[in-house]
Design a protein around this motif. Structure first.
Motif, PDB file in Angstrom:
ATOM      1  N   UNK A  67       1.745   8.468 -15.063  1.00 44.66           N
ATOM      2  CA  UNK A  67       0.519   8.015 -15.726  1.00 44.66           C
ATOM      3  C   UNK A  67      -0.517   7.491 -14.742  1.00 44.66           C
ATOM      4  N   UNK A  68      -0.127   7.294 -13.499  1.00 43.29           N
ATOM      5  CA  UNK A  68      -1.061   6.786 -12.495  1.00 43.29           C
ATOM      6  C   UNK A  68      -2.085   7.860 -12.148  1.00 43.29           C
ATOM      7  N   UNK A  69      -3.307   7.415 -11.884  1.00 40.89           N
ATOM      8  CA  UNK A  69      -4.380   8.311 -11.468  1.00 40.89           C
ATOM      9  C   UNK A  69      -4.902   7.847 -10.116  1.00 40.89           C
ATOM     10  N   UNK A  70      -5.515   8.724  -9.406  1.00 36.82           N
ATOM     11  CA  UNK A  70      -6.105   8.363  -8.124  1.00 36.82           C
ATOM     12  C   UNK A  70      -7.111   7.237  -8.257  1.00 36.82           C
ATOM     13  N   UNK A  71      -7.808   7.179  -9.368  1.00 39.52           N
ATOM     14  CA  UNK A  71      -8.813   6.131  -9.579  1.00 39.52           C
ATOM     15  C   UNK A  71      -8.190   4.755  -9.808  1.00 39.52           C
ATOM     16  N   UNK A  72      -6.864   4.703  -9.982  1.00 42.03           N
ATOM     17  CA  UNK A  72      -6.178   3.420 -10.136  1.00 42.03           C
ATOM     18  C   UNK A  72      -5.984   2.720  -8.793  1.00 42.03           C
ATOM     19  N   UNK A  87       0.821  -1.198   0.000  1.00 42.42           N
ATOM     20  CA  UNK A  87       0.000   0.000   0.000  1.00 42.42           C
ATOM     21  C   UNK A  87       0.858   1.252   0.000  1.00 42.42           C
ATOM     22  N   UNK A  88       0.218   2.372   0.137  1.00 36.45           N
ATOM     23  CA  UNK A  88       0.919   3.642   0.221  1.00 36.45           C
ATOM     24  C   UNK A  88       0.052   4.607   0.992  1.00 36.45           C
ATOM     25  N   UNK A  89       0.666   5.663   1.466  1.00 34.36           N
ATOM     26  CA  UNK A  89      -0.071   6.687   2.208  1.00 34.36           C
ATOM     27  C   UNK A  89      -0.291   7.869   1.273  1.00 34.36           C
ATOM     28  N   UNK A  90      -1.477   8.382   1.307  1.00 31.81           N
ATOM     29  CA  UNK A  90      -1.836   9.517   0.470  1.00 31.81           C
ATOM     30  C   UNK A  90      -2.137  10.706   1.369  1.00 31.81           C
ATOM     31  N   UNK A  91      -1.465  11.805   1.105  1.00 35.44           N
ATOM     32  CA  UNK A  91      -1.726  13.048   1.837  1.00 35.44           C
ATOM     33  C   UNK A  91      -2.346  14.037   0.864  1.00 35.44           C
ATOM     34  N   UNK A  92      -3.530  14.504   1.169  1.00 37.13           N
ATOM     35  CA  UNK A  92      -4.207  15.455   0.297  1.00 37.13           C
ATOM     36  C   UNK A  92      -3.737  16.856   0.655  1.00 37.13           C
ATOM     37  N   UNK A  93      -2.885  17.388  -0.216  1.00 41.84           N
ATOM     38  CA  UNK A  93      -2.389  18.749   0.028  1.00 41.84           C
ATOM     39  C   UNK A  93      -2.935  19.711  -1.020  1.00 41.84           C
ATOM     40  N   UNK A 114       1.243  13.215  -6.566  1.00 44.51           N
ATOM     41  CA  UNK A 114       2.696  13.127  -6.716  1.00 44.51           C
ATOM     42  C   UNK A 114       3.200  11.945  -5.910  1.00 44.51           C
ATOM     43  N   UNK A 115       4.180  11.268  -6.435  1.00 44.54           N
ATOM     44  CA  UNK A 115       4.841  10.183  -5.722  1.00 44.54           C
ATOM     45  C   UNK A 115       6.247  10.650  -5.423  1.00 44.54           C
TER      46      UNK A 115
END
Length: 66
Positions: free
Chosen positions: A53-58, A23-29, A34-35
């Protein structure tokens, strides 16, 4: 977990497999997705650009509530 990574370069697939497994952690800034990671000359920046090319919906959202 069903995201197809077969079209990505082999070394980028390593990162994507880790994302799928751990998994990964997502911070909404408030900006685009961005990775980030530690700079390392062993990575090819042209290959890493495939990650753009990755999207949040992926991703599947799993909320953690301690």
């Amino acid at each position: 977990s069903s995201f197809n990574i077969s079209t990505y370069p082999a070394r980028v697939q390593v990162i994507l497999r880790a994302m799928k497994k751990y998994g990964l952690m997502l911070a909404d800034i408030g900006s685009n997705l961005y990775i980030s990671g530690a700079p390392d000359e062993r990575w090819d920046n042209d290959e890493l650009n495939y990650l753009k090319n990755l999207r949040g919906s992926d991703f599947e959202v799993v909320q953690f509530n301690p």
